[in-house]
Design an enzyme around this catalytic site. Structure first.
Site, mmCIF file in Angstrom:
data_model
loop_
_atom_site.group_PDB
_atom_site.id
_atom_site.type_symbol
_atom_site.label_atom_id
_atom_site.label_comp_id
_atom_site.label_asym_id
_atom_site.label_seq_id
_atom_site.Cartn_x
_atom_site.Cartn_y
_atom_site.Cartn_z
ATOM 1 N N HIS A 24 -13.906 -2.930 11.533
ATOM 2 C CA HIS A 24 -12.918 -1.911 11.164
ATOM 3 C C HIS A 24 -11.759 -1.931 12.151
ATOM 4 O O HIS A 24 -11.937 -2.275 13.324
ATOM 5 C CB HIS A 24 -13.567 -0.529 11.126
ATOM 6 C CG HIS A 24 -14.365 -0.199 12.362
ATOM 7 N ND1 HIS A 24 -15.649 -0.681 12.569
ATOM 8 C CD2 HIS A 24 -14.058 0.529 13.449
ATOM 9 C CE1 HIS A 24 -16.093 -0.235 13.731
ATOM 10 N NE2 HIS A 24 -15.145 0.491 14.291
ATOM 11 N N LEU A 25 -10.597 -1.579 11.653
ATOM 12 C CA LEU A 25 -9.372 -1.557 12.459
ATOM 13 C C LEU A 25 -9.070 -0.116 12.875
ATOM 14 O O LEU A 25 -8.991 0.767 12.030
ATOM 15 C CB LEU A 25 -8.209 -2.118 11.621
ATOM 16 C CG LEU A 25 -6.806 -2.046 12.219
ATOM 17 C CD1 LEU A 25 -6.708 -2.809 13.540
ATOM 18 C CD2 LEU A 25 -5.782 -2.602 11.218
#
Ligand SMILES: [Zn+2]
Length: 160
Positions: free
Chosen positions: A120-121
């Site tokens: 995930h960013l």
């Protein structure tokens, strides 16, 4: 020198984290927006608020698919994650007018990832002086606004 600020809702999340058995992102993807703090859903990826934010409005963007390997993201997923980060920044700008952002991937436990098997960013809004009381990588959490209200505001400000 850091101080823990009063954030009563943290207690329920700490309890929640202890009970968490499945993947946070997969559960959010399958769950209900308000309950899971989902701000926006795209075609291949979605955006949610971090329950343990480094700053108010700290977003995370993840593919719907459970992928632990950054290189394992498809082109569609990799593109949409970044497009959603751009839109998230626009929603944050509209709502909270941050002065800057940290965008980043924490890959692997040693690099600070809380969830290692679903990449995930992070999109972390920043304001001048925020590190005076809130080091980005420290354990101090400051939530000037309740997460549910933040989710509602950002979802409303999401660019169409
Ligand atoms: Zn997952």
């Amino acid at each position: 020198m850091t101080k823990q600020l009063w954030a009563p809702w943290r207690l329920e999340y700490i309890a929640d984290a202890d009970e968490q058995s499945g993947c946070l992102f997969c559960e959010a993807a399958a769950g209900e927006d308000e309950e899971r703090l989902v701000v926006h859903r795209g075609e291949h990826a979605f955006v949610l608020l971090n329950k343990f934010p480094y700053s108010s409005g700290h977003l995370m963007v993840a593919s719907y698919r459970h992928v632990g390997d950054f290189a394992g993201l498809t082109d569609e997923e990799a593109l949409e994650v970044h497009r959603l980060a751009q839109r998230g920044m626009a929603a944050l700008a509209e709502t909270y007018e941050p002065q800057g952002y940290n965008l980043g991937w924490n890959l692997g436990r040693i690099a600070g990832a809380g969830v290692v098997d679903h990449v995930h960013l992070h999109v972390v809004p920043r304001w001048a002086g925020d590190t005076n009381f809130m080091p980005v990588l420290a354990d101090v959490k400051v939530l000037p606004q309740h997460l549910a209200e933040t989710r509602r505001c950002l979802a409303k400000a999401w660019p169409s």
